[in-house]
Design a protein around this motif. Structure first.
Motif, PDB file in Angstrom:
ATOM      1  N   MET A 266     -11.196  12.093 -39.105  1.00  0.00           N
ATOM      2  CA  MET A 266     -10.280  12.795 -40.030  1.00  0.00           C
ATOM      3  C   MET A 266      -9.922  11.907 -41.222  1.00  0.00           C
ATOM      4  O   MET A 266      -9.811  12.383 -42.357  1.00  0.00           O
ATOM      5  N   GLU A 267      -9.744  10.621 -40.945  1.00  0.00           N
ATOM      6  CA  GLU A 267      -9.420   9.660 -42.009  1.00  0.00           C
ATOM      7  C   GLU A 267     -10.530   9.628 -43.062  1.00  0.00           C
ATOM      8  O   GLU A 267     -10.260   9.638 -44.259  1.00  0.00           O
ATOM      9  N   ILE A 268     -11.773   9.579 -42.579  1.00  0.00           N
ATOM     10  CA  ILE A 268     -12.921   9.529 -43.495  1.00  0.00           C
ATOM     11  C   ILE A 268     -12.996  10.830 -44.310  1.00  0.00           C
ATOM     12  O   ILE A 268     -13.224  10.814 -45.514  1.00  0.00           O
ATOM     13  N   CYS A 269     -12.791  11.963 -43.653  1.00  0.00           N
ATOM     14  CA  CYS A 269     -12.847  13.256 -44.347  1.00  0.00           C
ATOM     15  C   CYS A 269     -11.804  13.323 -45.459  1.00  0.00           C
ATOM     16  O   CYS A 269     -12.077  13.812 -46.555  1.00  0.00           O
ATOM     17  N   GLU A 270     -10.609  12.810 -45.176  1.00  0.00           N
ATOM     18  CA  GLU A 270      -9.549  12.837 -46.184  1.00  0.00           C
ATOM     19  C   GLU A 270      -9.872  11.895 -47.335  1.00  0.00           C
ATOM     20  O   GLU A 270      -9.744  12.252 -48.506  1.00  0.00           O
ATOM     21  N   LYS A 271     -10.319  10.693 -46.982  1.00  0.00           N
ATOM     22  CA  LYS A 271     -10.618   9.681 -48.004  1.00  0.00           C
ATOM     23  C   LYS A 271     -11.688  10.163 -48.988  1.00  0.00           C
ATOM     24  O   LYS A 271     -11.581   9.943 -50.186  1.00  0.00           O
ATOM     25  N   TYR A 272     -12.730  10.817 -48.460  1.00  0.00           N
ATOM     26  CA  TYR A 272     -13.855  11.217 -49.316  1.00  0.00           C
ATOM     27  C   TYR A 272     -13.844  12.710 -49.644  1.00  0.00           C
ATOM     28  O   TYR A 272     -14.790  13.224 -50.218  1.00  0.00           O
ATOM     29  N   LYS A 273     -12.769  13.408 -49.271  1.00  0.00           N
ATOM     30  CA  LYS A 273     -12.645  14.850 -49.523  1.00  0.00           C
ATOM     31  C   LYS A 273     -13.860  15.632 -48.984  1.00  0.00           C
ATOM     32  O   LYS A 273     -14.496  16.394 -49.705  1.00  0.00           O
ATOM     33  N   LEU A 274     -14.178  15.386 -47.726  1.00  0.00           N
ATOM     34  CA  LEU A 274     -15.308  16.072 -47.105  1.00  0.00           C
ATOM     35  C   LEU A 274     -14.804  17.177 -46.188  1.00  0.00           C
ATOM     36  O   LEU A 274     -13.761  17.044 -45.551  1.00  0.00           O
ATOM     37  N   ARG A 275     -15.560  18.266 -46.128  1.00  0.00           N
ATOM     38  CA  ARG A 275     -15.245  19.348 -45.201  1.00  0.00           C
ATOM     39  C   ARG A 275     -15.704  18.943 -43.815  1.00  0.00           C
ATOM     40  O   ARG A 275     -16.684  18.206 -43.666  1.00  0.00           O
ATOM     41  N   LEU A 276     -15.019  19.462 -42.806  1.00  0.00           N
ATOM     42  CA  LEU A 276     -15.365  19.114 -41.425  1.00  0.00           C
ATOM     43  C   LEU A 276     -15.677  20.366 -40.615  1.00  0.00           C
ATOM     44  O   LEU A 276     -14.863  21.301 -40.553  1.00  0.00           O
ATOM     45  N   ILE A 277     -16.863  20.368 -40.024  1.00  0.00           N
ATOM     46  CA  ILE A 277     -17.266  21.447 -39.117  1.00  0.00           C
ATOM     47  C   ILE A 277     -17.542  20.820 -37.763  1.00  0.00           C
ATOM     48  O   ILE A 277     -18.224  19.798 -37.673  1.00  0.00           O
ATOM     49  N   GLU A 278     -16.991  21.416 -36.717  1.00  0.00           N
ATOM     50  CA  GLU A 278     -17.187  20.869 -35.374  1.00  0.00           C
ATOM     51  C   GLU A 278     -18.152  21.745 -34.586  1.00  0.00           C
ATOM     52  O   GLU A 278     -17.909  22.943 -34.424  1.00  0.00           O
ATOM     53  N   ASP A 279     -19.225  21.152 -34.101  1.00  0.00           N
ATOM     54  CA  ASP A 279     -20.126  21.847 -33.180  1.00  0.00           C
ATOM     55  C   ASP A 279     -19.507  21.685 -31.785  1.00  0.00           C
ATOM     56  O   ASP A 279     -19.552  20.607 -31.198  1.00  0.00           O
ATOM     57  N   CYS A 280     -18.929  22.779 -31.306  1.00  0.00           N
ATOM     58  CA  CYS A 280     -18.215  22.762 -30.011  1.00  0.00           C
ATOM     59  C   CYS A 280     -19.023  23.434 -28.916  1.00  0.00           C
ATOM     60  O   CYS A 280     -18.461  23.873 -27.908  1.00  0.00           O
ATOM     61  N   ALA A 281     -20.337  23.506 -29.104  1.00  0.00           N
ATOM     62  CA  ALA A 281     -21.197  24.204 -28.144  1.00  0.00           C
ATOM     63  C   ALA A 281     -21.108  23.601 -26.741  1.00  0.00           C
ATOM     64  O   ALA A 281     -21.405  24.267 -25.755  1.00  0.00           O
ATOM     65  N   GLN A 282     -20.690  22.314 -26.660  1.00  0.00           N
ATOM     66  CA  GLN A 282     -20.615  21.649 -25.351  1.00  0.00           C
ATOM     67  C   GLN A 282     -19.187  21.237 -25.017  1.00  0.00           C
ATOM     68  O   GLN A 282     -18.976  20.498 -24.050  1.00  0.00           O
ATOM     69  N   SER A 283     -18.201  21.704 -25.781  1.00  0.00           N
ATOM     70  CA  SER A 283     -16.865  21.104 -25.630  1.00  0.00           C
ATOM     71  C   SER A 283     -15.727  22.112 -25.462  1.00  0.00           C
ATOM     72  O   SER A 283     -14.591  21.805 -25.827  1.00  0.00           O
ATOM     73  N   HIS A 284     -16.019  23.271 -24.910  1.00  0.00           N
ATOM     74  CA  HIS A 284     -14.958  24.262 -24.699  1.00  0.00           C
ATOM     75  C   HIS A 284     -13.836  23.655 -23.854  1.00  0.00           C
ATOM     76  O   HIS A 284     -14.042  23.372 -22.674  1.00  0.00           O
ATOM     77  N   GLY A 285     -12.678  23.459 -24.441  1.00  0.00           N
ATOM     78  CA  GLY A 285     -11.526  22.939 -23.685  1.00  0.00           C
ATOM     79  C   GLY A 285     -11.376  21.426 -23.735  1.00  0.00           C
ATOM     80  O   GLY A 285     -10.388  20.890 -23.242  1.00  0.00           O
ATOM     81  N   ALA A 286     -12.334  20.724 -24.312  1.00  0.00           N
ATOM     82  CA  ALA A 286     -12.231  19.258 -24.416  1.00  0.00           C
ATOM     83  C   ALA A 286     -11.173  18.901 -25.461  1.00  0.00           C
ATOM     84  O   ALA A 286     -10.984  19.632 -26.440  1.00  0.00           O
ATOM     85  N   LYS A 287     -10.486  17.778 -25.232  1.00  0.00           N
ATOM     86  CA  LYS A 287      -9.396  17.392 -26.145  1.00  0.00           C
ATOM     87  C   LYS A 287      -9.486  15.929 -26.566  1.00  0.00           C
ATOM     88  O   LYS A 287     -10.029  15.103 -25.843  1.00  0.00           O
ATOM     89  N   PHE A 288      -8.921  15.668 -27.753  1.00  0.00           N
ATOM     90  CA  PHE A 288      -8.701  14.292 -28.212  1.00  0.00           C
ATOM     91  C   PHE A 288      -7.202  14.135 -28.425  1.00  0.00           C
ATOM     92  O   PHE A 288      -6.605  14.883 -29.206  1.00  0.00           O
ATOM     93  N   LYS A 289      -6.580  13.171 -27.745  1.00  0.00           N
ATOM     94  CA  LYS A 289      -5.127  12.970 -27.802  1.00  0.00           C
ATOM     95  C   LYS A 289      -4.375  14.292 -27.687  1.00  0.00           C
ATOM     96  O   LYS A 289      -3.476  14.587 -28.480  1.00  0.00           O
ATOM     97  N   GLY A 290      -4.789  15.102 -26.739  1.00  0.00           N
ATOM     98  CA  GLY A 290      -4.083  16.349 -26.454  1.00  0.00           C
ATOM     99  C   GLY A 290      -4.440  17.532 -27.343  1.00  0.00           C
ATOM    100  O   GLY A 290      -3.994  18.648 -27.095  1.00  0.00           O
ATOM    101  N   GLN A 291      -5.230  17.295 -28.384  1.00  0.00           N
ATOM    102  CA  GLN A 291      -5.594  18.395 -29.286  1.00  0.00           C
ATOM    103  C   GLN A 291      -7.000  18.909 -28.985  1.00  0.00           C
ATOM    104  O   GLN A 291      -7.946  18.133 -28.822  1.00  0.00           O
ATOM    105  N   LEU A 292      -7.123  20.219 -28.917  1.00  0.00           N
ATOM    106  CA  LEU A 292      -8.404  20.842 -28.559  1.00  0.00           C
ATOM    107  C   LEU A 292      -9.482  20.637 -29.619  1.00  0.00           C
ATOM    108  O   LEU A 292      -9.210  20.772 -30.828  1.00  0.00           O
ATOM    109  N   THR A 293     -10.687  20.336 -29.171  1.00  0.00           N
ATOM    110  CA  THR A 293     -11.819  20.275 -30.091  1.00  0.00           C
ATOM    111  C   THR A 293     -12.015  21.676 -30.682  1.00  0.00           C
ATOM    112  O   THR A 293     -11.781  22.683 -30.018  1.00  0.00           O
ATOM    113  N   GLY A 294     -12.408  21.697 -31.937  1.00  0.00           N
ATOM    114  CA  GLY A 294     -12.571  22.971 -32.643  1.00  0.00           C
ATOM    115  C   GLY A 294     -11.392  23.258 -33.552  1.00  0.00           C
ATOM    116  O   GLY A 294     -11.471  24.149 -34.404  1.00  0.00           O
TER     117      GLY A 294
END
Ligand SMILES: *Cc1c(COP(=O)(O)O)cnc(C)c1O
Length: 297
Positions: free
Chosen positions: A80-108
């Motif tokens: 997220m830091e890199i996306c903000e710094k360089y103003k890049l859009r972020l798309i998440e391929d969640c084909a394998q991560s239904h319900g997976a989380k990072f620090k409590g936040q859901l992927t996707g």
């Protein structure tokens, strides 16, 4: 592909993507008329290495398409830091991560778009092919809905050059019911994974576990130098395994003259990874049996 199309990037714009993903991620970039730029994964997490993203960013880079491989979230704070710094859009391929989380936040839910597959073998699988894109942005949601339906908002009036990419109603109905079971499915897979983690010998390189990550083990993989020998040995003992994936995208015939460069970390993973039985259909007893056979190898 629809997510990328919704952004209307200039043709030939660059999209950063992990070099060890399933080829579908890369195909979506190509089919959107954009250029995939491969970045190597971290050898411990198998996910895109944030430390290597910045050196691949050019004036043409417009987006990062990350993949939460095997059901483990990428390092989202750094990405997220890199996306903000360089103003890049972020798309998440969640084909394998239904319900997976990072620090409590859901992927996707980190990027503008989360793209889900409901292919029957995924953690949330339909009775056939299906998929969906999620977003919190109202205007992007309108664009996606338009693109998936021949570019039309109102029947027989077409605003953009769209596609037929609708989710079949029968599959949608089935998925609406099965979605209530996703947590149960993930809990079971996590329980099976824990048996492997606790009992497999350290000869096998096991997935890393970290308190910041809630892993859903779409795939439970280990790595071993004699992977092919191990696979044959397990099959002789009536244990079927799979390899995700045997050939790296940049080594595929289809990618000749499209993807260049060498990706040694990716190749190391492709040469040593083995996916063990770990589905909702397996019992804990069966996993203990696999462990016993594995530890004799
Ligand atoms: C399964 C998968 C896809 C493709 O999903 P489809 O439903 O077949 O389009 C894309 N990316 C990854 C990482 C996958 O595992």
């Amino acid at each position: 592909m629809l997510s990328l199309k919704a952004f209307d990037f200039e043709r030939g714009s660059e999209v950063i993507v992990p070099s060890n993903t399933y080829i579908a991620t890369i195909l979506s970039i190509l089919h959107a008329g954009l250029k995939p730029v491969l970045v190597e994964p971290d050898i411990l997490t198998y996910n895109i290495d944030p430390k290597k993203i910045e050196e691949s960013i050019t004036a043409k880079t417009k987006a990062i398409m990350i993949v939460h491989l095997y059901g483990k979230s990428c390092e989202m704070d750094k990405i997220m830091e890199i996306c903000e710094k360089y103003k890049l859009r972020l798309i998440e391929d969640c084909a394998q991560s239904h319900g997976a989380k990072f620090k409590g936040q859901l992927t996707g839910t980190f990027g503008e778009f989360g793209a889900f597959s409901f292919y029957p073998t995924k953690n949330l699988g339909a009775l056939g092919d299906a998929g969906a894109v999620i977003t919190n942005d109202e205007s992007l949601a309108i664009k996606i809905k338009r693109l998936r339906n021949y570019g039309s908002d109102v029947k027989y009036y077409n605003e953009v050059v769209g596609y037929n990419s609708r989710l079949d109603e029968v599959q949608a109905g089935f998925l609406s019911i099965k979605l209530n079971k996703l947590d149960e499915i993930n809990t079971h897979k996590r329980k099976l994974a824990q048996i492997y983690l606790d009992n497999l010998k350290d000869d096998f390189i096991k997935p890393v576990v970290d308190k910041n990550y809630f892993d859903v083990y779409h795939i439970f993989n280990i790595r071993h130098k004699k992977r092919d020998e191990l696979k044959d040995y397990l099959l002789k003992n009536e244990i079927k395994t799979d390899i995700h994936y045997p050939v790296a995208p940049h080594k595929q015939n289809a990618m000749k003259n499209i993807l260049e460069g060498s990706y040694p970390i990716s190749e190391e993973i492709h040469n040593t990874t083995l996916s063990l039985p770990c589905s909702f259909g397996h019992t804990e007893e069966e996993i203990y049996q696999v462990v016993e056979v594995m530890n004799k190898f």
